[in-house]
Design an enzyme around this catalytic site. Structure first.
Site, PDB file in Angstrom:
ATOM      1  N   SER A  95      40.701  43.952  38.924  1.00 23.43           N
ATOM      2  CA  SER A  95      40.747  42.827  38.006  1.00 23.43           C
ATOM      3  C   SER A  95      42.065  42.893  37.225  1.00 23.43           C
ATOM      4  O   SER A  95      43.126  42.975  37.830  1.00 23.43           O
ATOM      5  CB  SER A  95      39.509  42.838  37.108  1.00 23.43           C
ATOM      6  OG  SER A  95      39.387  41.638  36.406  1.00 23.43           O
ATOM      7  N   ASP A 138      33.887  35.609  44.187  1.00 26.05           N
ATOM      8  CA  ASP A 138      34.398  36.049  42.886  1.00 26.05           C
ATOM      9  C   ASP A 138      34.728  34.815  42.052  1.00 26.05           C
ATOM     10  O   ASP A 138      35.614  34.043  42.401  1.00 26.05           O
ATOM     11  CB  ASP A 138      35.647  36.902  43.116  1.00 26.05           C
ATOM     12  CG  ASP A 138      36.188  37.541  41.856  1.00 26.05           C
ATOM     13  OD1 ASP A 138      35.954  37.001  40.761  1.00 26.05           O
ATOM     14  OD2 ASP A 138      36.861  38.584  41.980  1.00 26.05           O
ATOM     15  N   HIS A 156      32.760  39.696  41.700  1.00 26.75           N
ATOM     16  CA  HIS A 156      33.976  40.305  41.149  1.00 26.75           C
ATOM     17  C   HIS A 156      33.857  41.799  40.876  1.00 26.75           C
ATOM     18  O   HIS A 156      34.850  42.512  40.948  1.00 26.75           O
ATOM     19  CB  HIS A 156      34.328  39.569  39.842  1.00 26.75           C
ATOM     20  CG  HIS A 156      35.563  40.051  39.166  1.00 26.75           C
ATOM     21  ND1 HIS A 156      36.821  39.902  39.720  1.00 26.75           N
ATOM     22  CD2 HIS A 156      35.750  40.692  37.975  1.00 26.75           C
ATOM     23  CE1 HIS A 156      37.724  40.411  38.897  1.00 26.75           C
ATOM     24  NE2 HIS A 156      37.102  40.901  37.843  1.00 26.75           N
TER      25      HIS A 156
END
EC number: 3.4.11.5
Length: 317
Positions: free
Chosen positions: A113, A268, A296
């Site tokens: 991320s 995601d 995600h």
């Protein structure tokens, strides 16, 4: 059918402390695994997310020496939720300080991320210090991607959750949600800050997994939410302190020689799979895994499976 890999068993850090940056911050760090193992650094998400003991378990404890740290203003780093001297480039410099402190010449860089954003920024600044990269849930901090998650995109998949984000904003403020939350998250009134922080943070907590997760509740805890929301909004307001919208993709040629694995969930909603596709197109030597039936988070089964395979494989070198 192949059995999905899980985390290694829980383990304690064998060393920890705080690094004084010299400009008002103290960075919490810890080392786990084998002191003589392959060096790796784990870069957490957010920004403002902090590390968890579970993150140690992504690496074979017999084969890796892993440094984990809380980025400026979050987790156990101090001062809590501080935005002063807190930019991408401060964090890149912190990673270098930590590498020198740990006595490491080169290390595997693992980031998911926002951690993938910072990992790319670090590797492109110090390519000679990176042996391999494992990147998950790719986020290259382009304006279009921020607009998707904080204005018009993910909101269409989670309308009831997005309505809560908008609930404290006037009709006019709703035209720029990041800016409106910036005003509240930097308010002189701590209660105004906290109310906004919890709404901002819970929005992410409830939308990062394909299926609802019990762990999303932790995003609403006061201390976590305040650091997470203030720091995240600060970085997004300033577009990650990058020189241009495409900086991280444009500079991929600096790191194409580094062995890399890219893992991204098909569904995601926080960071669209297009991010991973664009990165892989710019970096054809990297190994791309798009995981079906996943969102995600790193601990969704198919994503975790690919991450564990990657860290194991690189440990064998």
């Amino acid at each position: 059918m192949e059995q999905l890999r899980g985390l290694y068993p829980p383990l304690a850090a064998y060393d920890s402390g705080w690094l004084d940056t010299g400009d008002g911050h103290r960075i919490y760090w810890e080392l786990s695994g084998n002191p003589n193992g392959k060096p790796a650094v784990f870069i957490h998400g957010g920004p403002g997310g902090g590390i968890s003991p579970h993150h140690r378990q992504l690496f074979d404890p017999e084969r890796y020496k892993v440094l984990l740290f809380d980025q400026r203003g979050c987790g156990r780093s101090r001062p809590h939720a501080s935005l002063d001297n807190n930019t991408t480039w401060h964090l890149v410099a912190d990673i270098e300080r930590l590498r020198e402190m740990a006595g490491v010449e080169q290390w595997l860089v693992f980031g998911g991320s926002w951690g993938s954003t910072l990992a790319l920024a670090y590797a492109q600044t110090h390519p000679e210090r990176v042996s391999e990269m494992v990147l998950r849930g790719i986020f290259t901090l382009r304006k279009q991607r921020l607009h998707w998650y904080y204005q018009d995109g993910a909101s269409r998949f989670f309308p009831e959750k997005w309505e809560r984000v908008l609930s404290i904003l006037s009709d006019d403020e709703r035209k720029d949600v990041i800016a409106a939350y910036r005003q509240r998250l930097t308010s002189a009134d701590p209660q105004v800050q906290l109310e906004a922080a919890k709404l901002w943070s819970v929005w992410e907590g409830e939308t990062v997994t394909l299926l609802p997760s019990r762990e999303s509740a932790s995003f609403g805890e006061d201390d976590f939410a305040l650091a997470f929301a203030r720091i995240e909004n600060h970085y997004f307001t300033h577009l990650g302190f990058l020189e241009s919208d495409d900086q991280l993709l444009r500079n991929v040629p600096l790191i194409r020689h580094i062995p890399a694995v890219i893992v991204h969930g098909r569904y995601d909603m926080a960071c669209q799979v297009q991010n991973a596709w664009d990165l892989a197109k710019a970096w054809p030597e990297a190994e791309l895994h798009i995981v079906e039936g996943a969102g995600h988070s790193y601990d969704e089964p198919g994503i975790l499976h690919q991450l564990m395979i990657a860290t194991d494989r690189f440990a064998g070198k």
